[in-house]
Design an enzyme around this catalytic site. Structure first.
Site, PDB file in Angstrom:
ATOM      1  N   LEU A 101       0.800  -1.113  -0.058  1.00  0.00           N
ATOM      2  CA  LEU A 101      -0.250   0.050  -0.082  1.00  0.00           C
ATOM      3  C   LEU A 101       0.932   1.246   0.065  1.00  0.00           C
ATOM      4  O   LEU A 101       1.923   1.231   0.919  1.00  0.00           O
ATOM      5  CB  LEU A 101      -0.923   0.048   1.163  1.00  0.00           C
ATOM      6  CG  LEU A 101      -1.872  -1.125   1.351  1.00  0.00           C
ATOM      7  CD1 LEU A 101      -2.589  -0.921   2.865  1.00  0.00           C
ATOM      8  CD2 LEU A 101      -3.017  -1.077   0.005  1.00  0.00           C
ATOM      9  N   ASP A 102       0.484   2.417  -0.845  1.00  0.00           N
ATOM     10  CA  ASP A 102       1.606   3.287  -0.865  1.00  0.00           C
ATOM     11  C   ASP A 102       1.308   4.268   0.602  1.00  0.00           C
ATOM     12  O   ASP A 102       0.489   3.868   1.371  1.00  0.00           O
ATOM     13  CB  ASP A 102       1.150   4.304  -2.125  1.00  0.00           C
ATOM     14  CG  ASP A 102      -0.245   4.972  -2.004  1.00  0.00           C
ATOM     15  OD1 ASP A 102      -0.357   5.736  -1.168  1.00  0.00           O
ATOM     16  OD2 ASP A 102      -0.951   4.475  -3.001  1.00  0.00           O
ATOM     17  N   ARG A 103       2.389   5.213   0.673  1.00  0.00           N
ATOM     18  CA  ARG A 103       2.420   5.723   1.908  1.00  0.00           C
ATOM     19  C   ARG A 103       1.175   6.566   2.236  1.00  0.00           C
ATOM     20  O   ARG A 103       0.961   6.589   3.358  1.00  0.00           O
ATOM     21  CB  ARG A 103       3.526   6.946   1.612  1.00  0.00           C
ATOM     22  CG  ARG A 103       3.795   7.482   3.039  1.00  0.00           C
ATOM     23  CD  ARG A 103       5.072   8.595   2.759  1.00  0.00           C
ATOM     24  NE  ARG A 103       5.643   9.033   3.871  1.00  0.00           N
ATOM     25  CZ  ARG A 103       4.990  10.216   4.300  1.00  0.00           C
ATOM     26  NH1 ARG A 103       3.730  10.931   3.727  1.00  0.00           N
ATOM     27  NH2 ARG A 103       5.250  10.837   5.455  1.00  0.00           N
ATOM     28  N   ASP A 104       0.355   6.939   1.450  1.00  0.00           N
ATOM     29  CA  ASP A 104      -1.056   7.744   1.717  1.00  0.00           C
ATOM     30  C   ASP A 104      -1.999   7.059   1.710  1.00  0.00           C
ATOM     31  O   ASP A 104      -3.193   7.620   1.970  1.00  0.00           O
ATOM     32  CB  ASP A 104      -1.125   8.833   0.880  1.00  0.00           C
ATOM     33  CG  ASP A 104       0.094   9.819   0.923  1.00  0.00           C
ATOM     34  OD1 ASP A 104       0.473  10.251   2.098  1.00  0.00           O
ATOM     35  OD2 ASP A 104       0.584  10.396  -0.162  1.00  0.00           O
TER      36      ASP A 104
END
Length: 232
Positions: A101-104
């Site tokens: 999952l990306d950082r955001d």
């Protein structure tokens, strides 16, 4: 497997450190009797500081990832591994994220030390559904569900159209999206392709496995029944 090697592989310390733990009486059986490094005891019967050992190889766990954390071992800043017991980072075989999952992006993130299980989950052939809830910068127009379901939507910079995906409108700027692919930043890029922008994105389910009230930043070990839910 010798007990010293067993505990070292589970991340409790180096073999030298684990040997010292035996000498200090930190390793016991279920009845509280001190164990020695050359004792032969089943995994389930060993206690470290009175607690059962972590699961052997084949462990699968679920984290409710908060935003602001990166799915990496080496990046600077906050890493998803910081939310797990430090010994988990020392396990052998290594504990890896199942996809990213990306950082955001927040929500359901799996970890396992079972390479075959990891590849089984992320394999395109498995077509495990990934379910996200998104809040958007602009009101939905009304044609997005049809565009996503058509199987003809192209993402910028790609040459193959996306597989059909399901969009459920939950509010003017709130939607639930179900994908069976895992392309780079796919959910965000899909909304960009229809002229919108994702403000927040949370993965709430993977196959038939859901967060089920797991608080943000918390994790839990998964059972065989949980694992089966992933594949429906």
């Amino acid at each position: 497997m010798k007990l010293v090697r067993l505990l070292a592989n589970l991340g409790y310390g180096s073999r030298k450190q684990v040997a010292a733990m035996f000498r200090e009486g930190l390793v016991t059986d279920a009845a509280g009797e001190v164990l020695y490094a050359d004792d032969k005891v089943e995994h389930a019967g060993v206690r470290f500081e009175g607690e059962p050992l972590d699961p052997p190889q084949g462990m699968l766990l679920m984290l409710n990832k908060p935003t602001g954390y990166t799915c990496s071992r080496k990046d600077v800043g906050r890493l998803v591994y910081d939310l797990l017991p430090p010994r988990f980072a020392l396990r052998n075989p290594v504990l890896s994220t199942v996809g990213r999952l990306d950082r955001d992006t927040s929500g359901l993130l799996l970890f396992t030390d079972d390479g075959q299980l990891l590849h089984r989950i992320i394999s395109p052939k498995a077509a495990v559904a990934k379910v996200y809830e998104a809040t958007l910068a602009e009101d939905l127009r009304g044609d997005e569900a049809a565009a996503f379901a058509a199987g003809t939507l192209m993402l910028e910079g790609e040459t193959e159209p996306l597989e059909p995906a399901t969009l459920e409108v939950l509010g003017p700027r709130h939607a639930r999206l179900m994908l069976t692919e895992g392309r780079y930043h796919q959910a965000r890029r899909m909304f960009a392709a229809v002229g919108n922008h994702v403000v927040t994105l949370e993965r709430i389910a993977l196959g038939g496995l859901a967060l089920d009230g797991l608080p943000s930043g918390e994790w839990r070990l998964l059972t065989a029944e949980d694992t089966a839910r992933i594949f429906g």
